[in-house]
Design an enzyme around this catalytic site. Sequence first.
Site, PDB file in Angstrom:
ATOM      1  N   ASP A  67     -35.304 -22.753  15.658  1.00 59.38           N
ATOM      2  CA  ASP A  67     -35.577 -22.691  14.211  1.00 59.38           C
ATOM      3  C   ASP A  67     -34.748 -21.590  13.581  1.00 59.38           C
ATOM      4  OD1 ASP A  67     -39.144 -23.122  14.595  1.00 59.38           O
ATOM      5  OD2 ASP A  67     -37.636 -24.595  14.021  1.00 59.38           O
TER       6      ASP A  67
ATOM      7  N   GLU B  16     -39.925 -30.232   2.579  1.00 57.18           N
ATOM      8  CA  GLU B  16     -40.114 -31.493   3.309  1.00 57.18           C
ATOM      9  C   GLU B  16     -40.426 -32.670   2.380  1.00 57.18           C
ATOM     10  OE1 GLU B  16     -43.133 -29.637   5.819  1.00 57.18           O
ATOM     11  OE2 GLU B  16     -41.842 -29.817   7.571  1.00 57.18           O
TER      12      GLU B  16
ATOM     13  N   ASP C  38     -35.449 -27.084   5.397  1.00 52.48           N
ATOM     14  CA  ASP C  38     -36.274 -26.944   6.601  1.00 52.48           C
ATOM     15  C   ASP C  38     -35.247 -27.026   7.728  1.00 52.48           C
ATOM     16  OD1 ASP C  38     -37.832 -27.252   8.842  1.00 52.48           O
ATOM     17  OD2 ASP C  38     -38.988 -28.970   8.094  1.00 52.48           O
TER      18      ASP C  38
ATOM     19  N   LEU D 296     -35.173 -26.745  10.970  1.00 50.02           N
ATOM     20  CA  LEU D 296     -35.468 -27.591  12.133  1.00 50.02           C
ATOM     21  C   LEU D 296     -36.853 -28.199  11.922  1.00 50.02           C
ATOM     22  CD1 LEU D 296     -33.429 -27.967  14.349  1.00 50.02           C
ATOM     23  CD2 LEU D 296     -34.837 -26.575  15.810  1.00 50.02           C
ATOM     24  N   ASP D 297     -36.880 -29.494  11.786  1.00 48.75           N
ATOM     25  CA  ASP D 297     -38.148 -30.184  11.540  1.00 48.75           C
ATOM     26  C   ASP D 297     -38.626 -30.840  12.829  1.00 48.75           C
ATOM     27  OD1 ASP D 297     -40.166 -31.562   9.760  1.00 48.75           O
ATOM     28  OD2 ASP D 297     -39.144 -33.285  10.638  1.00 48.75           O
TER      29      ASP D 297
ATOM     30  N   GLU E  80     -37.819 -22.762   4.832  1.00 51.88           N
ATOM     31  CA  GLU E  80     -39.167 -22.810   5.395  1.00 51.88           C
ATOM     32  C   GLU E  80     -39.418 -21.598   6.289  1.00 51.88           C
ATOM     33  OE1 GLU E  80     -41.088 -26.444   7.740  1.00 51.88           O
ATOM     34  OE2 GLU E  80     -40.078 -24.996   9.002  1.00 51.88           O
ATOM     35  N   GLU E  81     -38.368 -21.058   6.891  1.00 54.46           N
ATOM     36  CA  GLU E  81     -38.516 -19.952   7.835  1.00 54.46           C
ATOM     37  C   GLU E  81     -38.511 -18.571   7.179  1.00 54.46           C
ATOM     38  OE1 GLU E  81     -39.455 -20.442  10.770  1.00 54.46           O
ATOM     39  OE2 GLU E  81     -39.116 -22.606  10.781  1.00 54.46           O
TER      40      GLU E  81
ATOM     41  N   ASP F 293     -46.886 -21.205  11.197  1.00 56.51           N
ATOM     42  CA  ASP F 293     -46.578 -21.981  12.397  1.00 56.51           C
ATOM     43  C   ASP F 293     -45.823 -21.100  13.387  1.00 56.51           C
ATOM     44  OD1 ASP F 293     -47.465 -24.158  10.877  1.00 56.51           O
ATOM     45  OD2 ASP F 293     -45.451 -24.390  10.052  1.00 56.51           O
TER      46      ASP F 293
HETATM   47  P1  AHG Z   1     -41.833 -28.179  11.357  1.00 55.67           P
HETATM   48  O1  AHG Z   1     -41.408 -28.351  12.777  1.00 55.67           O
HETATM   49  O2  AHG Z   1     -40.678 -27.997  10.409  1.00 55.67           O
HETATM   50  O3  AHG Z   1     -42.911 -27.159  11.163  1.00 55.67           O
HETATM   51  O4  AHG Z   1     -42.446 -29.581  10.845  1.00 55.67           O
HETATM   52  C1  AHG Z   1     -43.382 -30.277  11.597  1.00 55.67           C
HETATM   53  C2  AHG Z   1     -44.129 -31.160  10.638  1.00 55.67           C
HETATM   54  C3  AHG Z   1     -43.586 -32.564  10.475  1.00 55.67           C
HETATM   55  O5  AHG Z   1     -42.270 -32.764  10.741  1.00 55.67           O
HETATM   56  C4  AHG Z   1     -44.463 -33.395  11.367  1.00 55.67           C
HETATM   57  O6  AHG Z   1     -44.550 -34.686  10.870  1.00 55.67           O
HETATM   58  C5  AHG Z   1     -45.748 -32.662  11.321  1.00 55.67           C
HETATM   59  O7  AHG Z   1     -45.451 -31.310  11.110  1.00 55.67           O
HETATM   60  C6  AHG Z   1     -46.524 -32.786  12.587  1.00 55.67           C
HETATM   61  O8  AHG Z   1     -47.749 -32.154  12.409  1.00 55.67           O
HETATM   62  P2  AHG Z   1     -48.997 -32.446  13.359  1.00 55.67           P
HETATM   63  O9  AHG Z   1     -48.643 -31.922  14.707  1.00 55.67           O
HETATM   64  O10 AHG Z   1     -50.116 -31.706  12.703  1.00 55.67           O
HETATM   65  O11 AHG Z   1     -49.242 -33.934  13.340  1.00 55.67           O
HETATM   66 MN    MN Z   2     -40.717 -29.597   9.065  1.00 58.28          MN
HETATM   67 MN    MN Z   3     -39.169 -26.478  10.486  1.00 61.67          MN
END
Ligand code: AHG
Ligand code: MN
Ligand code: MN
Length: 339
Positions: free
Chosen positions: A74, A279, A120, A122-123, A97-98, A68
């Site tokens: 983050d 998560e 994680d 920052l989610d 996660e990072e 990602d």
């Molecule tokens: P992060 O920011 O830690 O990578 O997590 C994002 C996760 C989760 O929190 C969220 O529900 C989901 O990814 C959203 O994914 P989509 O954009 O694919 O729906």
């Molecule tokens: Mn997350």
């Molecule tokens: Mn995250």
Amino acid sequence: METSNRNRIITLDEFILKQQKEYTSSTGELTNLLRDIGVAAKIINREVNKAGLVNILGVAGAENESGDTVQKLDIYANDKLIECLGNSGECAAIASEELENFVALPPVAKKKPKYVVVFDPLDGSSNIDVNVSVGTIFSIYRRISDPAGPITIDDFLQPGTSLVAAGYVLYGTSTILVYTTGHGVNGFTLDPSIGEFCISHRDIKIPEDGAYYAVNQGYYLKFDLEMRRYIDHCSDMNFGLRYIGSMVSDIHRIMIQGGIFLYPHTRKYPKGKLRLLYECNPMAMIVEQAGGIAITCNLERILDLPVNDLHQRATISIGSPKMVSEMKAFVEKYSAVKS
Ligand code: AHG
Ligand code: MN
Ligand code: MN
């Protein structure tokens, strides 16, 4: 004259201390650890709140282990958590996660720490630039390797059933820290005027049923038949669709109002997108402790899943017991139709 203390403020620190004494022959180690996390949460909160004012918004220009895009905040949150967890010396090592690999923390005053922490930092970080809620997810495991030797990967590859504690912080319209040590779930709202998390949600119980579903409906055509049928059912029932794109925010709403959160597998994410260690497991422990259910879209209990990799992914269906059970019935019915 007797004075009532019904409205007395109870801070997170005071609550943790009391609860640890009540349920364990507390040595104070877990208490210290949770306090370190509370401090990190306050610092991250401060930075998230002023994100629009300083040059910390936006993409840092790298991809994390899961591929990602990494946001600057983050990295900031990740570093602050590591720094704060080094304060008390109760954390032997962390995984994030990072970060590709786990990191052992330097010992403090000859302490032999019993715990490892995963997070994680920052989610929902893609929400930052548009001023929408984000969160932090953390969980604590007891170290299983010989304390005389180095930390090993097995200290982290423990199933969710071995979790000692799990929690999340939601940086929303107010900032709330919710955690469990396996004796119910409690929530603490940050009072910015005194800089303390104060108890605001005692013994949270998730509503038995709900009328909201949270799923990225944009992927509808990429879902399996059984999941599409369940989503059609939610729509037929006039359930409200709510999807914030931060699992912490979506699940917090469900903890309070009831509902179901789904992240099934898609072609892009054949094993699901969300990470089991950072998560799914912590959120599953919290939701189960509040009386809810957390299973994969293949109907396995999340907390029972074997963990083979730090960045393993899983599908998830989590929330009010009646709604998750209904989703399960759809999967059972329509997978039978396919086979
Ligand atoms: P992060 O920011 O830690 O990578 O997590 C994002 C996760 C989760 O929190 C969220 O529900 C989901 O990814 C959203 O994914 P989509 O954009 O694919 O729906
Ligand atoms: Mn997350
Ligand atoms: Mn995250």
